[in-house]
Design a protein around this motif. Structure first.
Motif, PDB file in Angstrom:
ATOM      1  N   ASN B 311       0.825  -1.203   0.000  1.00  0.00           N
ATOM      2  CA  ASN B 311       0.000   0.000   0.000  1.00  0.00           C
ATOM      3  C   ASN B 311       0.857   1.249   0.000  1.00  0.00           C
ATOM      4  O   ASN B 311       0.564   2.216  -0.691  1.00  0.00           O
ATOM      5  CB  ASN B 311      -0.910   0.022   1.233  1.00  0.00           C
ATOM      6  CG  ASN B 311      -2.143  -0.809   1.009  1.00  0.00           C
ATOM      7  OD1 ASN B 311      -2.502  -1.091  -0.133  1.00  0.00           O
ATOM      8  ND2 ASN B 311      -2.785  -1.219   2.079  1.00  0.00           N
ATOM      9  N   PHE B 312       1.901   1.225   0.798  1.00  0.00           N
ATOM     10  CA  PHE B 312       2.792   2.380   0.897  1.00  0.00           C
ATOM     11  C   PHE B 312       3.392   2.686  -0.475  1.00  0.00           C
ATOM     12  O   PHE B 312       3.504   3.837  -0.884  1.00  0.00           O
ATOM     13  CB  PHE B 312       3.891   2.077   1.917  1.00  0.00           C
ATOM     14  CG  PHE B 312       4.854   3.193   2.123  1.00  0.00           C
ATOM     15  CD1 PHE B 312       4.422   4.412   2.609  1.00  0.00           C
ATOM     16  CD2 PHE B 312       6.197   3.035   1.843  1.00  0.00           C
ATOM     17  CE1 PHE B 312       5.307   5.448   2.799  1.00  0.00           C
ATOM     18  CE2 PHE B 312       7.085   4.070   2.028  1.00  0.00           C
ATOM     19  CZ  PHE B 312       6.637   5.282   2.511  1.00  0.00           C
ATOM     20  N   CYS B 313       3.760   1.632  -1.182  1.00  0.00           N
ATOM     21  CA  CYS B 313       4.373   1.821  -2.495  1.00  0.00           C
ATOM     22  C   CYS B 313       3.352   2.341  -3.501  1.00  0.00           C
ATOM     23  O   CYS B 313       3.559   3.361  -4.137  1.00  0.00           O
ATOM     24  CB  CYS B 313       4.966   0.516  -2.964  1.00  0.00           C
ATOM     25  SG  CYS B 313       5.682   0.637  -4.598  1.00  0.00           S
ATOM     26  N   TRP B 314       2.224   1.633  -3.636  1.00  0.00           N
ATOM     27  CA  TRP B 314       1.271   1.969  -4.701  1.00  0.00           C
ATOM     28  C   TRP B 314       0.515   3.249  -4.402  1.00  0.00           C
ATOM     29  O   TRP B 314       0.165   3.985  -5.313  1.00  0.00           O
ATOM     30  CB  TRP B 314       0.279   0.822  -4.907  1.00  0.00           C
ATOM     31  CG  TRP B 314       0.926  -0.380  -5.501  1.00  0.00           C
ATOM     32  CD1 TRP B 314       1.281  -1.515  -4.853  1.00  0.00           C
ATOM     33  CD2 TRP B 314       1.318  -0.572  -6.871  1.00  0.00           C
ATOM     34  NE1 TRP B 314       1.865  -2.400  -5.719  1.00  0.00           N
ATOM     35  CE2 TRP B 314       1.899  -1.838  -6.968  1.00  0.00           C
ATOM     36  CE3 TRP B 314       1.229   0.219  -8.013  1.00  0.00           C
ATOM     37  CZ2 TRP B 314       2.395  -2.343  -8.155  1.00  0.00           C
ATOM     38  CZ3 TRP B 314       1.717  -0.280  -9.203  1.00  0.00           C
ATOM     39  CH2 TRP B 314       2.291  -1.554  -9.268  1.00  0.00           C
ATOM     40  N   LYS B 315       0.208   3.502  -3.128  1.00  0.00           N
ATOM     41  CA  LYS B 315      -0.644   4.648  -2.818  1.00  0.00           C
ATOM     42  C   LYS B 315       0.138   5.911  -2.482  1.00  0.00           C
ATOM     43  O   LYS B 315      -0.401   7.009  -2.564  1.00  0.00           O
ATOM     44  CB  LYS B 315      -1.577   4.309  -1.647  1.00  0.00           C
ATOM     45  CG  LYS B 315      -2.611   3.272  -2.012  1.00  0.00           C
ATOM     46  CD  LYS B 315      -3.536   3.012  -0.860  1.00  0.00           C
ATOM     47  CE  LYS B 315      -4.567   1.974  -1.231  1.00  0.00           C
ATOM     48  NZ  LYS B 315      -5.255   1.460  -0.031  1.00  0.00           N
ATOM     49  N   ILE B 316       1.370   5.762  -2.050  1.00  0.00           N
ATOM     50  CA  ILE B 316       2.128   6.954  -1.653  1.00  0.00           C
ATOM     51  C   ILE B 316       3.327   7.187  -2.568  1.00  0.00           C
ATOM     52  O   ILE B 316       3.440   8.228  -3.206  1.00  0.00           O
ATOM     53  CB  ILE B 316       2.570   6.850  -0.180  1.00  0.00           C
ATOM     54  CG1 ILE B 316       1.328   6.741   0.708  1.00  0.00           C
ATOM     55  CG2 ILE B 316       3.402   8.060   0.222  1.00  0.00           C
ATOM     56  CD1 ILE B 316       1.629   6.550   2.160  1.00  0.00           C
TER      57      ILE B 316
END
Lengths: 371, 334
Positions: B311-316
Motif C-alpha cells: 500500500n505504501f508503495c502503490w498509494k504513496i
C-alpha cells in the motif's frame, strides 16, 4: 481437527513450530493458509509436558516445591506464591507480616522482569531487534537483586510454607530503591523508541481484537482480559497476601487489540513499581518465618483453591489432601492455557505476520501450558 | 606483445580484479561495521573477541562459512539451488563497472549507465525467486513470493525517481550526471530532494533490508528464502546483499549527492593522481554515510506488514514520484 496437506486444494498447510523463532518455546501451530492469509490455526501442545501435576501427587510439599518455579520460568515467584498460600490455607498457618511483605516485593519485581522479557520478545516478533536489549538491560538489575536475596536468577525456590527462606538485607532494599528510580525514567525511553513508532502502531492497532465476550467464553485472564476492558485482577477482586493494604490501579484498555495489551503491560509495570515502593516504605520488622512449622505437613482431609495473579493472569492451585503429607490431587490452572485457546478464533482471516503479533501479545509461556 | 595482449583485454582483467576485490573488501568491512554499529545502538560492544576490538571477526566468519558443507535438501532442484547464490552476487558486482568513483576512476563510462545498473539490479529478484523456489521449503517459497511482489512494486517509484534526474540532465551517462551537479547537488533542489527520498526508501526495499526485510522476516519465515542455505551458499547471499547496499548508495551518491564532487571549495575536478584520491574519498564518504543511515534504520524500526508495504508503495510512493516527474518535466520545458 488438525488440517492435513491436500494437493487438490489451493490452500497450504504450514507447520509453525515446534521449532520456530516466534513460538517462544516448543509450541506447534498448524496453519491452513490461503496465500498469506490464515484460514485456520491449530495449536498443538504437549511438547514440554513434564508431569508436574502428577509429581505433585507423589511428593510431599517441600519435595514438590522446586517444580513450581520450573513451570513458568519468566514469573517463577508467582507460581511459588500460589503454592505456599494454598498449603498455608489448608494448614491454617498465619505467616508473619514481614514475610508477606517480602513475598509481595519479590513477586512484583518478578512480574516487572516478566513483562520486560515479554516487551522485548514481542518487539522481536514484530521485527525490531533493539528493544529486547534495552529491556534486558533493566531486567538484569531485577535479576541481580533477586539473585542477591533468593540465590537464584530464574527458577526461584524462595518461599517456604510459613514464610520465606531468607530475610532481606539493606543492600537489597537500597538496590531496589535505586532500581525504582531508574526504571521510572526508562519508561520514557521505551515510549520514545517503541510506543510512538509509526510502524509499530500500524502493526498492532486494530490487530487481533478480542471482545469481552470472547474473554469470558475462553476464560482468558491477566493482561489479555484487561486489554479488552475487563478489570479482572485477582489482587483486587480476591485479595490475597497483603495486597489489600496497597494503593495501586488496575490498568485496563477497552480496545482489545494488540496495542491495548501492550499498553496494559507497560502500565502494569509502573503499578508494580508503586506496590514495591509502598511495601518497602512500610516493611514491618519481625521474623520472616513462623516459629514452628511441623516437620511433616499433614494435608487435610479437605480441599482448597488458591488463586494468585501471575504475570500472565489467574493462576490457580486446587489442592486436595487426604490426611497424609502427600497431596491427593494437585490441579494447576495456568493462565497461558486459557489465553492460548483464544488463538483459534483470533487467527481466522489474519495475515501470517499478524498471527505472529497476536501470539506475541498473548504472552505465552509454553512450559506453563504443557506443565 | 600488443598483438597478444591487446590493451583493452589487460584493462578488462585489471578492472575486473579491482572491482571484485573492492566488492569483497566492502562486504567484509560492512559486516563488521554493521555489527559494531548495531552493537552500540543496543548498548553492547559488538564483536570483541577476535583481534583488537573484534576487527578480525569477519575473517574468521568467512573461514567458517567456507569450511562448512553446503547441504542441498533432498527434494530441492539441485541445479537451481546452487545457481541462485551466484545469481545473487554477480550482477551487483558487474554493475559496479559503471560507477564513477572519481573523474578518472571508472571502468566503463557507458552511454546507458543508469539503465545498465538498473537492469542488473533487477536480476537480484530473480536470484531470490530461484532460491526460494528450488529450496522445496514452504517458508522459502513464501520469502520468494514476497520478494517478487515487493521488488516489482518498488522498482516503479525507483525508476521514476531516477528518471526525474535523467530528464533533467538529458543523459543516461553517469559522468554527465556528475558533471551537471558541479555547482549544486540535485538532493538540494526541491524536486531532486523528493526524488532522493523516494529513491532511498525504495533502495532500502530493493536491498530487502529492515524495515522492508519481508523476504527473510526471521520471526515469521525463520529465514525466508535462504532458510535452506548453509556455508558459502548463505555467504554469497550475504555478499550480494552488502554489494547491493553499496550499489544503491553509489547510485544515490552519483545521481543526487554530486558523485565525487566535494562541497563548495573543498572539491577538485582535476585528473591527476591526488585529485583522483580526493574525489574517491569524497565519493566513498558519501556512499558509506548513506550505508550507515541504512544500518541505523534497520536496527531501530520494526518490520512492516506485507499489505502495508505494498500500500505504501502503490498509494504513496508511486503517486509522489509520478507527480514529481511531471513537475520536473513541466519546469524544464518552461
Amino acid at each position: 481437527m488438525i488440517p492435513r496437506p491436500d494437493p487438490t486444494l489451493e490452500t497450504l498447510v504450514l507447520n509453525m513450530g515446534p521449532q520456530h523463532p516466534s513460538t517462544h518455546g516448543v509450541l506447534r501451530v498448524v496453519l491452513k493458509l490461503d496465500g498469506e492469509y490464515v484460514l485456520e490455526a491449530h495449536p498443538v501442545i504437549g511438547y514440554g509436558h513434564r508431569m508436574h501435576e502428577k509429581m505433585g501427587e507423589v511428593r510431599n510439599v517441600s519435595g514438590f516445591y522446586a517444580n513450581v518455579g520450573r513451570m513458568d520460568y519468566a514469573g517463577a515467584l508467582s507460581f511459588g506464591h500460589g503454592h505456599v498460600l494454598a498449603v498455608e490455607r489448608m494448614l491454617g498457618i498465619e505467616v508473619p507480616p514481614r514475610a508477606e511483605y517480602i513475598r509481595v516485593i519479590t513477586t512484583e519485581l518478578n512480574r516487572i522482569a516478566s513483562h520486560l522479557l515479554w516487551f522485548g520478545a514481542f518487539l522481536l516478533d514484530l521485527g525490531a531487534f533493539t528493544p529486547i536489549l534495552y529491556s534486558f538491560d533493566d531486567r538484569e538489575y531485577i535479576l541481580d537483586l533477586l539473585e542477591h536475596v533468593t540465590g537464584a536468577r530464574l527458577t526461584f525456590s524462595y518461599f517456604r510454607v510459613g514464610g520465606v527462606n531468607r530475610d532481606l538485607d539493606e543492600r537489597f532494599i537500597q538496590g531496589t530503591r535505586v532500581f525504582i528510580r531508574r526504571m521510572r525514567s526508562r519508561f520514557e525511553v521505551y515510549h520514545k523508541l517503541v510506543t510512538g513508532n509509526v510502524i509499530f502502531r500500524k502493526r498492532v492497532e486494530g490487530v487481533g481484537v478480542i471482545s469481552p465476550d470472547m474473554i469470558r467464553k475462553y476464560g482468558a485472564t491477566g493482561p489479555v482480559a484487561r486489554g479488552s476492558g475487563i478489570p479482572y485482577d485477582i489482587r483486587r477482586v480476591e485479595p490475597y497476601s497483603v495486597y489489600s493494604e496497597f494503593d495501586f490501579d488496575i490498568p485496563t484498555f477497552p480496545e482489545g487489540d494488540c496495542f491495548a495489551r501492550y499498553r496494559v503491560r507497560l502500565a502494569e509495570m509502573e503499578q508494580s513499581l508503586r506496590i514495591v515502593e509502598q511495601a518497602l516504605d512500610r516493611l514491618p520488622d519481625g521474623p520472616v518465618m513462623v516459629e514452628k512449622v511441623p516437620k511433616k505437613l499433614k494435608l487435610g482431609p479437605g480441599e482448597v483453591y488458591q488463586a494468585v495473579e501471575a504475570a500472565r493472569g489467574e493462576l490457580g492451585y486446587y489442592l486436595v489432601g487426604d490426611g497424609t503429607d502427600v497431596p491427593y490431587r494437585l490441579k494447576i490452572r495456568p493462565p497461558s492455557y486459557s489465553n492460548l485457546s483464544l488463538l483459534n478464533e483470533l487467527a481466522e482471516g489474519v495475515l501470517l505476520a499478524d498471527l505472529v503479533a497476536i501470539m506475541g501479545s498473548l504472552d505465552l509461556v509454553i512450559p506453563e501450558i504443557d506443565r | 606483445m600488443t598483438d597478444v595482449f591487446p590493451p583493452d583485454l589487460i584493462r578488462l582483467i585489471v578492472s575486473f580484479v579491482i572491482v571484485v576485490a573492492f566488492a569483497f573488501t566492502n562486504a567484509a568491512v560492512l559486516v563488521l561495521v554493521e555489527r559494531k554499529i548495531c552493537g552500540h545502538i543496543q548498548r553492547r560492544p559488538g564483536p570483541f573477541e577476535v583481534g583488537p576490538h573484534g576487527l578480525l571477526q569477519t575473517a574468521v566468519d568467512g573461514v567458517k562459512l567456507m569450511a562448512k558443507q553446503m547441504l542441498v535438501p533432498r527434494n530441492a532442484d539441485a541445479g537451481l539451488f546452487r545457481a541462485a547464490p551466484i545469481l545473487s552476487f554477480v550482477p551487483p558486482i558487474a554493475a559496479l563497472i559503471v560507477v564513477p568513483f572519481a573523474r578518472m576512476l571508472q571502468v566503463r563510462d557507458l552511454d546507458i549507465g543508469v539503465l545498465f545498473i538498473l537492469s542488473l539490479a533487477a536480476v537480484n529478484v530473480l536470484a531470490i525467486l530461484v532460491a526460494g523456489w528450488s529450496s522445496a521449503n514452504k517458508y522459502s517459497l513464501f520469502g520468494a513470493i514476497r520478494a517478487v511482489a515487493q521488488n516489482v512494486a518498488y522498482e516503479i517509484p525507483l525508476l521514476l525517481s531516477l528518471l526525474t534526474i535523467v530528464i533533467w540532465v538529458g543523459s543516461f551517462r553517469m559522468s554527465d550526471i556528475v558533471a551537471a551537479q558541479g555547482g549544486f547537488w540535485f538532493a538540494f533542489t526541491p524536486m531532486g530532494f523528493v526524488a532522493f527520498l523516494v529513491y532511498f526508501i525504495c533502495g532500502i526495499a530493493e536491498t530487502n533490508r529492515a524495515p522492508f526485510d519481508l523476504p527473510e522476516a526471521e520471526s515469521e519465515l525463520t529465514a525466508g528464502f535462504h532458510t535452506e542455505y548453509a556455508g558459502m551458499g548463505f555467504g554469497l547471499f550475504f555478499l550480494g546483499e552488502y554489494t547491493n547496499m553499496l550499489l544503491v548508495s553509489a547510485i544515490a551518491t552519483t545521481l543526487f549527492l554530486g558523485g565525487w564532487n566535494g562541497p563548495a571549495f573543498l572539491t577538485t575536478a582535476g585528473t591527476g593522481f591526488w585529485a583522483t584520491v580526493i574525489q574517491t574519498l569524497w565519493f566513498l564518504a558519501k556512499v558509506y554515510g548513506l550505508i550507515v543511515v541504512m544500518i541505523w534504520v534497520r536496527w531501530t524500526y520494526p518490520r512492516v506488514r506485507f499489505d502495508q508495504l505494498l500500500n505504501f508503495c502503490w498509494k504513496i510512493l508511486i503517486p509522489i514520484s509520478m507527480a514529481n516527474l511531471a513537475v520536473t518535466a513541466v519546469w524544464l520545458k518552461l
